[in-house]
Scaffold this active site. Structure first.
Site, PDB file in Angstrom:
ATOM      1  N   THR A 132      38.421  34.707  48.035  1.00  0.00           N
ATOM      2  CA  THR A 132      39.285  33.668  47.482  1.00  0.00           C
ATOM      3  C   THR A 132      39.382  33.892  45.984  1.00  0.00           C
ATOM      4  OG1 THR A 132      38.697  32.060  49.192  1.00  0.00           O
ATOM      5  CG2 THR A 132      39.598  31.186  47.142  1.00  0.00           C
TER       6      THR A 132
ATOM      7  N   LYS B  70      34.658  26.698  42.237  1.00  0.00           N
ATOM      8  CA  LYS B  70      35.392  27.920  41.885  1.00  0.00           C
ATOM      9  C   LYS B  70      36.788  27.881  42.491  1.00  0.00           C
ATOM     10  CE  LYS B  70      35.882  31.399  44.297  1.00  0.00           C
ATOM     11  NZ  LYS B  70      35.829  32.559  45.224  1.00  0.00           N
TER      12      LYS B  70
ATOM     13  N   LYS C  60      45.479  29.296  50.641  1.00  0.00           N
ATOM     14  CA  LYS C  60      44.064  28.919  50.589  1.00  0.00           C
ATOM     15  C   LYS C  60      43.851  27.792  49.580  1.00  0.00           C
ATOM     16  CE  LYS C  60      39.616  29.029  51.297  1.00  0.00           C
ATOM     17  NZ  LYS C  60      38.750  30.215  51.166  1.00  0.00           N
TER      18      LYS C  60
END
Length: 289
Positions: free
Chosen positions: A98, A241, A173
């Site tokens: 990611t 994150k 995502k």
């Protein structure tokens, strides 16, 4: 001969993902910064290992990456002993990390100059999804490349879908993480409210999970939340994150993510409580302190 693939990064996600490729008959060569983990993987799956990413990738038809962040991705692609210079023309690079959509587009362009296909393919489903081979994979890139790589990706996935041009997988995502942040905070507040109201929260969840309030988080996390069990699952550090990537992209495209920004700060509070590695459902612990 079985198709040769490389898998770079044997963390809690990558280790079982590479294992499913081996189970499906692919000739898998792995690399991990901690060599002992690669050795353990080879013992478990009878695979091969390499001492650098470049060596793992040099004869692979498809190279899978599952590392940490933008900087890690750049290092393993371009850095000393990176994969891009050793990959053969016509091979495919699939990144399950990611990261930002911008770095995915950057790698896509760099790979294209070497006649190497690139797909950004972040996953959802967490450690359990990886271990059970039922991940959801959101993909960005060219359809011709996707069609070639999809059968291998299906080895560890329940759902794989091409969502658009390079970067689209990462953008999807971000949407996924935005949804999760709001749902987990709502569940945490509901359980907190129920406890303070003196309700049997297990009984309540048994009822409301049959209706419109139902969610994956409710089904899979309410029990551990009520038991104050958070040493599992997707870590708060990782979620922050991911949310930072989403919030940065939102500033770029003009989106308003007020709830996401608020929940991100709630996760910062959990980190201050020492919950960096706690599951994201630990938002309830913040309300109970």
């Amino acid at each position: 001969m079985p198709q040769k693939v490389a898998f770079i990064g044997l963390g809690v996600m990558g280790y079982p993902m590479a294992g499913y490729l081996a189970k499906q008959g692919y000739d898998v060569c792995v690399y991990n910064r901690t060599t002992s983990k690669a050795e353990k993987w080879c013992e478990q799956y009878s695979g091969r290992m390499a001492l650098t990413p470049a060596l793992a990738a040099q004869d692979a038809d498809i190279v899978f990456l599952c590392v940490g962040n933008d900087d890690d991705l750049r290092q393993v692609v371009y850095g000393e002993n990176g994969v891009l210079d050793s990959m053969q023309q016509g091979s495919i690079l699939v990144d399950h990390t990611t990261v930002s959509a911008s770095v995915s587009r950057e790698v896509y362009a760099a790979a294209k100059t070497k006649n190497i296909g690139f797909l950004d393919a972040p996953v959802s489903g967490g450690q359990a999804g990886a271990e059970n081979g039922v991940l959801t994979v959101m993909v960005g890139g060219d359809k011709a490349i996707f069609d070639k790589a999809e059968p291998a990706i299906q080895s560890f996935a329940r759902c794989v879908k091409l969502l658009g041009a390079s970067g689209s997988g990462q953008l999807a995502k971000m949407m996924n993480q935005i949804c999760i942040a709001g749902v987990v905070q709502g569940l945490a507040e509901a359980l907190h409210f129920g406890q303070n109201a003196g309700l049997d929260c297990e009984a309540v969840i048994d009822v409301i999970s049959q209706g419109a309030a139902q969610s994956w988080q409710m089904q899979n996390r309410y029990q551990t939340m009520l038991n104050n069990q958070y040493e599992h699952g997707f870590a708060v550090d990782w979620m922050r994150k991911d949310l930072a990537i989403a919030l940065d992209e939102a500033r770029r495209n003009g989106s308003t993510l007020a709830l996401t920004a608020l929940v991100d700060q709630y996760y910062a509070d959990v980190q201050k409580m020492g919950g960096n590695r706690w599951d994201t459902s630990s938002l309830l612990a913040r309300l109970q302190k």
